[in-house]
Design an enzyme around this catalytic site. Structure first.
Site, PDB file in Angstrom:
ATOM      1  N   SER A  28     -33.974  12.946 -14.392  1.00  0.00           N
ATOM      2  CA  SER A  28     -34.708  14.176 -14.470  1.00  0.00           C
ATOM      3  C   SER A  28     -35.512  14.499 -13.209  1.00  0.00           C
ATOM      4  O   SER A  28     -36.023  15.617 -13.078  1.00  0.00           O
ATOM      5  CB  SER A  28     -35.629  14.160 -15.684  1.00  0.00           C
ATOM      6  OG  SER A  28     -36.542  13.098 -15.578  1.00  0.00           O
ATOM      7  N   LYS A  73     -43.723  15.008  -8.799  1.00  0.00           N
ATOM      8  CA  LYS A  73     -42.938  15.531  -9.931  1.00  0.00           C
ATOM      9  C   LYS A  73     -43.862  16.279 -10.884  1.00  0.00           C
ATOM     10  O   LYS A  73     -44.984  15.827 -11.170  1.00  0.00           O
ATOM     11  CB  LYS A  73     -42.260  14.372 -10.661  1.00  0.00           C
ATOM     12  CG  LYS A  73     -41.301  14.804 -11.774  1.00  0.00           C
ATOM     13  CD  LYS A  73     -40.593  13.586 -12.360  1.00  0.00           C
ATOM     14  CE  LYS A  73     -39.585  14.002 -13.433  1.00  0.00           C
ATOM     15  NZ  LYS A  73     -38.903  12.828 -14.016  1.00  0.00           N
ATOM     16  N   SER A 109     -34.362   8.102 -14.702  1.00  0.00           N
ATOM     17  CA  SER A 109     -34.654   9.390 -14.074  1.00  0.00           C
ATOM     18  C   SER A 109     -35.181   9.364 -12.651  1.00  0.00           C
ATOM     19  O   SER A 109     -35.368  10.426 -12.058  1.00  0.00           O
ATOM     20  CB  SER A 109     -35.629  10.183 -14.950  1.00  0.00           C
ATOM     21  OG  SER A 109     -34.948  10.631 -16.104  1.00  0.00           O
TER      22      SER A 109
END
Lengths: 488, 100
Positions: free
Chosen positions: A157, A82, A181
């Site tokens: 997210s 990420k 997330s």
């Protein structure tokens, strides 16, 4: 290319000569270039191929075609990271224009541990800006497209990470979870997603959103892979004083042993009544209750419990997280790093300079900074931030009381399956309410995960949410393995 | 609780060094107002005598030996930390004139 179901399968394929790290890495890049999911912000093709080449030479040479699983448990496994996690020499944007050109000068501890264990980094995954979002519609680099239904959001997210694992663009990925997330996009995309106990995995190199809540975690194709990645990443770190010295167990062994002879006898599953309210999608409710029933049939004891302060979760979280975020994001001043607009140097004052630079933030980030700044400001601090902190302690108390009677708590991950693109993006409060089931475990710092247990009529994935006591990842992985084997 | 209006949003945005356009202010008055209205439910909770939980860890902050780790030089021979700087002059971060 073949869709491997686990890291173990890849290692078997390496041992049999069916493929090798270089071939597999090239295959993933082929898939990535052909995909339209927008799951990656930056590809690390040169770097990854170099890593893969060395590993392949070692496999054929010094390891005599046997993957050294003991010494290098992630040998030759291509991963996505990420883009909120730093890698030395690699562009790291946190999904924001603010860091569009930022080349990180150091590597996050968690990522370093994975690479030291033999993994290959394919690239940096798309995400909601500064990890603020539940749908990956807040990225400065465009939405991530759901892996199977292009009109749906992948969740956020960590949307890029979830979509990439589901769409066979990497073997596994790292996400981060502050209020859900990892677990939410995992549920929406049909992959396993895990948030460890707060303090298990070092946050050094994780661009901070809310420091008392942020955690790095794996997003994988199987529970065993999640256990393996967690194990490799966990452990004390000198560079993060909030990182615990608690011993790390052999969680992949727990999963392996549980899977060999899945037996739910003796497992006490808590079902909190407050998580099965009106407003949950009927198919989600059916699938989750169905999974619980299957575990009951397999010998588990299902115990109704109450977590009385659940209804205050969203309010509590969105005060605390946003207060912390307003402080964490104050470092983005364009002095030492960050994108400076061309006319920034013409500023007549430092304030003007800061304002020009901070125009790089997107709308949701600005909204949260304003809310957080307000709740911490003179005259409002006690009414908002302190009050939320007190309710947070009460919520943690709810869990401690419940865990006296049960081993693990289960619920839906979210009231719905993946919703449509644009459906909630105009209504921030509605968007915040999607996190209602994932937030409490974050506030209490508890290990939790999402395991896919079914699909709705549209074919959209439904995740089962599991929560264990602090530092009881062994219990969490055991229960998750049972869910994976018996309840899907 | 507080009334969320344009003046408040402008004041808070200024504290956070954010410059907002008029339509942004209108939108934030509305959305932040709605969110804070929802947050008002925290007033229902009896928090008498409850210690706020601000941290994710129970233990007091661990200390370590203050040992300097050299970050080193970058590819071009200057301190590595300057490599991510938006603007550099000799071995310093360059910013607009602030004083004088």
């Amino acid at each position: 290319m073949k869709n491997y179901k686990s890291i173990r399968e890849v290692h078997d394929a390496y041992n049999s000569g069916e493929t090798d790290p270089l071939k597999l890495t090239r295959d993933f890049f082929s898939n990535i270039h052909a995909s339209s999911h927008n799951a990656f912000i930056t590809l690390c093709e040169t770097r990854a191929l170099k890593q893969a080449e060395v590993l392949t030479q070692d496999l054929l040479g010094k390891y005599a075609k046997r993957v050294p699983r003991e010494a290098l448990p992630l040998f030759g496994i291509p991963l996505g990271i990420k883009d909120v996690l730093t890698i030395d020499g690699v562009r790291t944007t946190a999904g924001s224009k603010m860091l569009d050109h930022y080349i990180a000068p150091y590597t996050a501890t968690a990522v370093q541990k994975l690479e030291d264990a033999g993994s290959i980094t394919l690239g940096k995954m798309n995400m909601d800006e500064f990890a603020m979002g539940s749908s990956n519609e807040n990225s400065a680099f465009g939405n991530v497209v759901h892996p199977t239904h292009s009109d749906r959001v992948p969740g956020g997210s960590s949307g890029g990470s979830a979509a990439a694992v589901a769409a066979n663009l990497c073997m596994a990925a790292l996400g981060t979870d502050t209020g859900g997330s990892i677990r939410l996009p995992a549920s929406f995309c049909g992959v396993v997603g895990m948030k460890p106990t707060y303090g298990r995995i070092s946050r050094y190199g994780q661009i901070a959103f809310a420091s008392s809540l942020d955690q790095i975690g794996p997003m994988t194709r199987s529970v065993e892979d999640a256990a393996l990645l967690s194990q490799v990443m966990s452990g004390k770190d000198t560079y993060d004083s909030s990182c615990s010295t608690e011993a790390v167990q052999d969680w992949s062994r727990v999963v392996f042993d549980t899977a060999k002879n899945p037996n739910a006898k003796g497992l006490r599953i808590g079902v909190p009544k407050e998580y099965f309210i009106d407003g949950i999608n009927a198919e989600v409710k059916t699938a989750v209750l169905g999974a619980i029933e299957k575990l009951k049939v397999a010998g588990a004891e299902v115990i109704p419990i109450s977590l009385p302060h659940t209804r205050y979760a969203v309010s509590t979280y969105y005060v605390i997280a946003l207060c912390e975020a307003s402080s964490n994001l104050s470092r983005f001043d364009g002095v030492r790093f960050g994108t400076r607009p061309k006319d920034a140097m013409e500023s007549k004052s430092l304030d003007e300079f800061y304002k020009k630079v901070r125009a790089n933030f997107g709308a949701e980030v600005k909204r949260r900074i304003i809310l957080g700044t307000f709740a911490l400001s003179s005259g409002y601090y006690d009414a908002y931030y302190k009050k939320a902190g007190q309710v947070r302690r009460l919520m943690r108390g709810d869990f401690e009381k419940a865990f006296q009677k049960v081993d693990v708590i289960v619920s839906p991950v979210s009231p719905t399956t993946a919703f449509k693109v644009g459906e909630k993006s105009k209504n921030p409060l509605q968007m915040y309410l999607t996190d209602i089931f994932t937030i409490p475990a974050s506030l209490a710092g508890l290990p939790s995960m999402s395991v896919p247990v079914g699909r709705d009529q549209e074919g959209l994935s439904i995740g089962l949410h599991l929560i264990a006591p602090r530092f009881q990842e062994s219990m969490l992985f055991k229960a998750a393995t049972l869910a994976e084997r018996l309840a899907t | 609780m507080a009334e969320i209006n344009e003046e408040l949003i402008r004041k808070v945005a200024d504290l956070a060094r954010l410059e907002l356009k008029t339509q942004e202010i209108d939108e934030y008055v509305k959305s932040i107002g709605e969110i804070l209205k929802h947050v008002e439910q925290l007033n229902e909770v009896n928090v008498a005598g409850v210690e706020p939980m601000y941290y994710g860890v129970d233990d007091p902050l661990r200390l370590r030996v203050d040992q300097v780790h050299e970050f080193g030089l970058g590819a071009h021979g200057q301190p590595k930390i300057l490599e991510c700087a938006p603007d550099v002059l000799e071995n310093a971060f360059k910013v607009p004139q602030i004083v004088g």
